[in-house]
Design an enzyme around this catalytic site. Sequence first.
Site, PDB file in Angstrom:
ATOM      1  N   TYR A   1       0.820  -1.219   0.000  1.00 28.57           N
ATOM      2  CA  TYR A   1       0.000   0.000   0.000  1.00 28.57           C
ATOM      3  C   TYR A   1       0.854   1.270   0.000  1.00 28.57           C
ATOM      4  CZ  TYR A   1      -4.059  -2.930   1.166  1.00 28.57           C
ATOM      5  OH  TYR A   1      -5.052  -3.868   1.153  1.00 28.57           O
TER       6      TYR A   1
ATOM      7  N   LYS B   1       3.573 -15.233   2.875  1.00 27.04           N
ATOM      8  CA  LYS B   1       3.571 -16.029   1.649  1.00 27.04           C
ATOM      9  C   LYS B   1       5.038 -16.251   1.264  1.00 27.04           C
ATOM     10  CE  LYS B   1       1.221 -17.701  -1.943  1.00 27.04           C
ATOM     11  NZ  LYS B   1       0.417 -18.911  -1.850  1.00 27.04           N
TER      12      LYS B   1
ATOM     13  N   ASP C   1      -2.795 -18.114   2.032  1.00 25.79           N
ATOM     14  CA  ASP C   1      -3.916 -18.824   1.396  1.00 25.79           C
ATOM     15  C   ASP C   1      -4.474 -19.887   2.348  1.00 25.79           C
ATOM     16  OD1 ASP C   1      -1.383 -19.844   1.018  1.00 25.79           O
ATOM     17  OD2 ASP C   1      -1.773 -20.727  -0.946  1.00 25.79           O
TER      18      ASP C   1
ATOM     19  N   ASP D   1      -5.505  -6.849   5.895  1.00 26.44           N
ATOM     20  CA  ASP D   1      -6.701  -6.146   5.434  1.00 26.44           C
ATOM     21  C   ASP D   1      -7.774  -7.169   5.064  1.00 26.44           C
ATOM     22  OD1 ASP D   1      -8.456  -4.322   4.417  1.00 26.44           O
ATOM     23  OD2 ASP D   1      -7.186  -3.593   2.803  1.00 26.44           O
TER      24      ASP D   1
ATOM     25  N   ASP E   1     -11.132  -8.765   7.593  1.00 27.52           N
ATOM     26  CA  ASP E   1     -12.523  -8.612   7.151  1.00 27.52           C
ATOM     27  C   ASP E   1     -13.230  -9.962   7.139  1.00 27.52           C
ATOM     28  OD1 ASP E   1     -12.434  -5.879   6.869  1.00 27.52           O
ATOM     29  OD2 ASP E   1     -13.344  -5.881   4.878  1.00 27.52           O
TER      30      ASP E   1
END
Length: 353
Positions: free
Chosen positions: A138, A188, A220, A244, A248
Amino acid sequence: MKIAVLPGDGIGPEIVAQAVKVLEALRTDGAKIEMETAPIGGAGYDAAGDPLPEATLALARDADAVLLGAVGGPQYDALDRPLRPERGLLRIRKELNLFANLRPALLYPELAGASSLKPEVVSGLDLMIVRELTGDVYFGQPRGIEIRNGERVGFNTMLYSESEVRRVAHVAFGIAMKRGKKLCSVEKANVLECSELWKEVMIEVSKDYPEVALTHMYVDNAAMQLIRAPKQFDTIVTGNIFGDILSDAASMLSGSIGMLPSASLDEHNKGMYEPIHGSAPDIAGKNLANPLATILSVAMMYRYTFADIATADRIENAVKQVIAQGLRTGDIWTEGTRRVSCSEMGDAVVKSL
Ligand code: NAD
């Protein structure tokens, strides 16, 4: 204690008004609190042509803690990117150096039916996700959209320095120590060098916390495990983009995003406290929003910035009581419970308090 109150857009002003009622009730009981309100997001753009007006940033810098509602709305979607409400939020986090985002996902037993998963999978869930908030893809440079070989390409840079990983690791291990002493680092590392460094630094920092059991999981798999068997987790630490998305997903385990608070902390436990949901333009101005996530954000403010655990517990218990009494805003309403408005819910919490 100085609190900067930034209601923002959409349902922001309605839900923040309920949290302010709670703070005012605490003040009546003797808490020494000063509150000052300022615009942010679309409201900042409307007031000063900037989603983070200078005066708002100055107020937030000067305060001990910031209480934020939510930002954004369809009327701002066509603005140039730097002027959009969400940019105000990204900037205030960066300017205040709020690098550690704490997002609990907790299931109240009475709301087990509101979760999209089977009650036995989620009942008793008590999970904390620590998300790094000021680095990663980001913020990494270079970024942009440009023409290469005659076509447009879009690119961003996933980047973490070891000091950025180390400081969020210390926050996460500290929180795991106060909880179940289990920390799962999500990355990852099988594909990304950035994640490889993340994992190495986590292992280095773990030597300072021998009591905490550190495990590692690819993002994942973590997405799958959160839905399959979420109670296996106690504390999760992860980077900005993975956090993020995962936080959620975790929020849905507990029924409604209208129930979940968050804290974003700097190195000195100064924090910005906000519900995890957005400005909900579809229900804004109708007195329908659930204010409990914002009220629980005030409890987190007492827990982490003011280090006043008794008051934090008191606010959380007041929320538990109104849920146990069967009061529900529309988002968590089920047959047999009493539907109340945003302001009625706020009043009920104050009464319980
Ligand atoms: P949202 O969280 O605003 O809404 C998603 C859904 O959840 C909507 O149906 C909404 O009505 C419902 N909802 C959200 N909060 C609720 C509450 N307290 N009580 C009852 N129902 C609630 O997400 P979105 O619709 O994707 O985004 C709307 C706007 O909010 C966009 O402009 C987006 O950029 C912005 N946004 C801001 C933040 C933030 O300020 N931190 C976070 C996410 C989205």
